[in-house]
Write a protein that holds these residues in place. Structure first.
Motif, PDB file in Angstrom:
ATOM      1  N   GLY A 160     -18.367 -17.892 -10.427  1.00  0.00           N
ATOM      2  CA  GLY A 160     -18.368 -16.729  -9.550  1.00  0.00           C
ATOM      3  C   GLY A 160     -17.849 -17.086  -8.177  1.00  0.00           C
ATOM      4  N   GLY A 161     -17.486 -16.055  -7.429  1.00  0.00           N
ATOM      5  CA  GLY A 161     -17.017 -16.283  -6.084  1.00  0.00           C
ATOM      6  C   GLY A 161     -16.865 -14.979  -5.336  1.00  0.00           C
ATOM      7  N   ASP A 162     -16.812 -15.081  -4.021  1.00  0.00           N
ATOM      8  CA  ASP A 162     -16.678 -13.935  -3.137  1.00  0.00           C
ATOM      9  C   ASP A 162     -15.405 -14.069  -2.318  1.00  0.00           C
ATOM     10  N   SER A 163     -14.665 -12.963  -2.174  1.00  0.00           N
ATOM     11  CA  SER A 163     -13.453 -12.917  -1.359  1.00  0.00           C
ATOM     12  C   SER A 163     -12.429 -13.932  -1.891  1.00  0.00           C
ATOM     13  N   ALA A 164     -12.001 -14.905  -1.079  1.00  0.00           N
ATOM     14  CA  ALA A 164     -11.087 -15.924  -1.584  1.00  0.00           C
ATOM     15  C   ALA A 164     -11.712 -16.684  -2.744  1.00  0.00           C
ATOM     16  N   GLY A 165     -13.034 -16.853  -2.709  1.00  0.00           N
ATOM     17  CA  GLY A 165     -13.714 -17.501  -3.823  1.00  0.00           C
ATOM     18  C   GLY A 165     -13.648 -16.683  -5.098  1.00  0.00           C
ATOM     19  N   GLY A 166     -13.618 -15.346  -4.960  1.00  0.00           N
ATOM     20  CA  GLY A 166     -13.416 -14.489  -6.119  1.00  0.00           C
ATOM     21  C   GLY A 166     -12.023 -14.657  -6.689  1.00  0.00           C
ATOM     22  N   ASN A 167     -11.039 -14.827  -5.803  1.00  0.00           N
ATOM     23  CA  ASN A 167      -9.674 -15.118  -6.249  1.00  0.00           C
ATOM     24  C   ASN A 167      -9.643 -16.443  -7.008  1.00  0.00           C
ATOM     25  N   ILE A 168     -10.319 -17.450  -6.480  1.00  0.00           N
ATOM     26  CA  ILE A 168     -10.364 -18.751  -7.156  1.00  0.00           C
ATOM     27  C   ILE A 168     -11.045 -18.618  -8.513  1.00  0.00           C
ATOM     28  N   ASP A 233       3.062 -13.212  -6.276  1.00  0.00           N
ATOM     29  CA  ASP A 233       2.625 -14.319  -7.128  1.00  0.00           C
ATOM     30  C   ASP A 233       1.398 -13.843  -7.915  1.00  0.00           C
ATOM     31  N   SER A 234       1.360 -14.107  -9.202  1.00  0.00           N
ATOM     32  CA  SER A 234       0.261 -13.600 -10.031  1.00  0.00           C
ATOM     33  C   SER A 234      -1.091 -14.148  -9.613  1.00  0.00           C
ATOM     34  N   ARG A 235      -1.109 -15.250  -8.858  1.00  0.00           N
ATOM     35  CA  ARG A 235      -2.392 -15.809  -8.412  1.00  0.00           C
ATOM     36  C   ARG A 235      -3.048 -14.946  -7.344  1.00  0.00           C
ATOM     37  N   VAL A 236      -2.247 -14.179  -6.610  1.00  0.00           N
ATOM     38  CA  VAL A 236      -2.796 -13.277  -5.602  1.00  0.00           C
ATOM     39  C   VAL A 236      -2.600 -11.819  -5.985  1.00  0.00           C
ATOM     40  N   ASN A 237      -1.658 -11.555  -6.886  1.00  0.00           N
ATOM     41  CA  ASN A 237      -1.410 -10.206  -7.385  1.00  0.00           C
ATOM     42  C   ASN A 237      -1.420 -10.249  -8.915  1.00  0.00           C
ATOM     43  N   PRO A 238      -2.607 -10.273  -9.525  1.00  0.00           N
ATOM     44  CA  PRO A 238      -2.693 -10.391 -10.987  1.00  0.00           C
ATOM     45  C   PRO A 238      -2.045  -9.230 -11.725  1.00  0.00           C
ATOM     46  N   CYS A 239      -1.813  -8.117 -11.025  1.00  0.00           N
ATOM     47  CA  CYS A 239      -1.171  -6.951 -11.647  1.00  0.00           C
ATOM     48  C   CYS A 239       0.334  -6.937 -11.401  1.00  0.00           C
ATOM     49  N   SER A 240       0.861  -8.039 -10.877  1.00  0.00           N
ATOM     50  CA  SER A 240       2.286  -8.121 -10.570  1.00  0.00           C
ATOM     51  C   SER A 240       3.134  -7.979 -11.830  1.00  0.00           C
ATOM     52  N   ARG A 241       4.301  -7.354 -11.656  1.00  0.00           N
ATOM     53  CA  ARG A 241       5.255  -7.245 -12.758  1.00  0.00           C
ATOM     54  C   ARG A 241       6.369  -8.280 -12.641  1.00  0.00           C
ATOM     55  N   THR A 242       6.146  -9.288 -11.797  1.00  0.00           N
ATOM     56  CA  THR A 242       7.115 -10.359 -11.653  1.00  0.00           C
ATOM     57  C   THR A 242       7.290 -11.072 -12.990  1.00  0.00           C
TER      58      THR A 242
END
Length: 322
Positions: A160-168, A233-242
């Motif tokens: 689990g994580g919060d904010s940037a930790g949620g991203n991680i 980048d999919s690491r910050v935009n998991p819904c990216s269509r890149t």
């Protein structure tokens, strides 16, 4: 003697200020508090441990009061927030928060002290947290940390994580979907609380006029300068269509809880993530929890509020699922 103030190169308020001479002011850098045996409010004991002497990655581990000496407990591997560049597993706010979760959910928690950008730009934090999860998992067949070997239930690992930790946490679960953990350990569930996600195009209530000026937009390039796809980048935009972005159907856990706050700038982005997971074909169970009248990470910085207590109760219920 030159008494002039150093010239500012860039600012990412409220996180940090960077000067042209290379120096950094971490503006949100809360003081650390020590671990404790038998915390007076929760009865939880904690201690600090070194995970990797080579990198300096460490952690604070929490053990609640036991009903017997052979009791096995769920394990939570937790990643703190702070925009990847501030914050600490040893801060007073995070210490209080994890103490509470450990006590109320009766679980063994490991809060990871990963290395921070810009001194250690991404993907360092991702690699540190993956290595920490590997280290935890390796204890399923023995190891040098007795709290884990004696009391950890490796069939019930949560992250689990919060904010940037949620991203991680999201990126860790994605990696667990394609890479094996030691001894065949699997992640049961993950919670992402107001996770940091963003993208090049505004969605929902995000402002069109200043979208590219938001700290949420600008900070990604600062903390991850090697990213070729930038803010998509999919690491910050998991819904990216890149092209080449991995499918959310590959998430490597069985349950996922996404927590959002109605007054948080990240709210619409996080709801979009929840919807994308639900529509991805992922075979796990995903849930959305929202506190409509609250802002970003309110439950950590205002823990005595009724809404914070409600959210912690929801997290506890999630962590107690079997």
């Amino acid at each position: 003697m030159d008494s002039r103030e150093p010239e500012i190169a860039c600012e990412f308020l409220p996180f940090l200020r960077v000067y042209k001479d290379g120096s950094i002011d971490r503006l949100v850098d809360p003081p650390s508090v020590p671990p404790s045996l038998d915390d007076p409010d929760t009865g939880v004991s904690s201690k600090d441990i070194i995970i990797s002497p080579d990198t300096g990655v460490s952690a604070r581990i929490y053990l609640p009061k036991l009903t017997n000496t052979h009791q096995k407990l769920p394990i939570l591997v937790y990643f703190h927030g702070g925009g990847f560049c501030v914050g600490s597993a040893f801060s007073a706010a995070d210490h209080r928060y994890i103490n509470t979760l450990s006590s109320q959910a009766t679980l063994l928690a490991i809060s990871i002290e990963y290395r921070l950008a810009p001194t250690h730009p991404l993907p360092t934090a991702y690699e540190d947290c993956w290595a920490a999860l590997q280290w935890v998992s390796s204890h399923s067949t023995g190891g040098d940390e007795p709290w884990l070997t004696q009391h950890g239930n490796f069939d019930r690992i949560f992250i689990g994580g919060d904010s940037a930790g949620g991203n991680i946490a999201h990126n860790t679960v994605m990696r667990a979907g394609t890479e094996s953990l030691p001894n065949g350990v699997r992640i049961l569930g993950a919670f992402l609380s107001q996770p940091y996600f963003w993208g090049s195009q505004p969605i929902g209530s995000e402002s069109v006029e200043d979208h590219h000026q938001k700290v949420s937009y600008r900070i990604w390039k600062f903390v991850c300068p090697s990213s070729e796809a930038g803010i998509d980048d999919s690491r910050v935009n998991p819904c990216s269509r890149t092209p080449g972005c991995p499918s959310l159907s590959k998430l490597g856990c069985r349950r996922l809880l996404v927590c959002v706050a109605g007054k948080d700038e990240l709210r619409d982005r996080d709801v979009r993530y929840y919807e994308a997971v639900r529509e991805s074909g992922w075979e796990g169970e995903v849930e959305l929890y929202e506190e409509k009248e609250e802002g970003h990470v309110f439950h950590i910085f205002n823990p005595e509020s009724e809404n914070a207590k409600n959210m912690v109760s929801r997290l506890v219920a999630f962590l107690q699922m079997k």
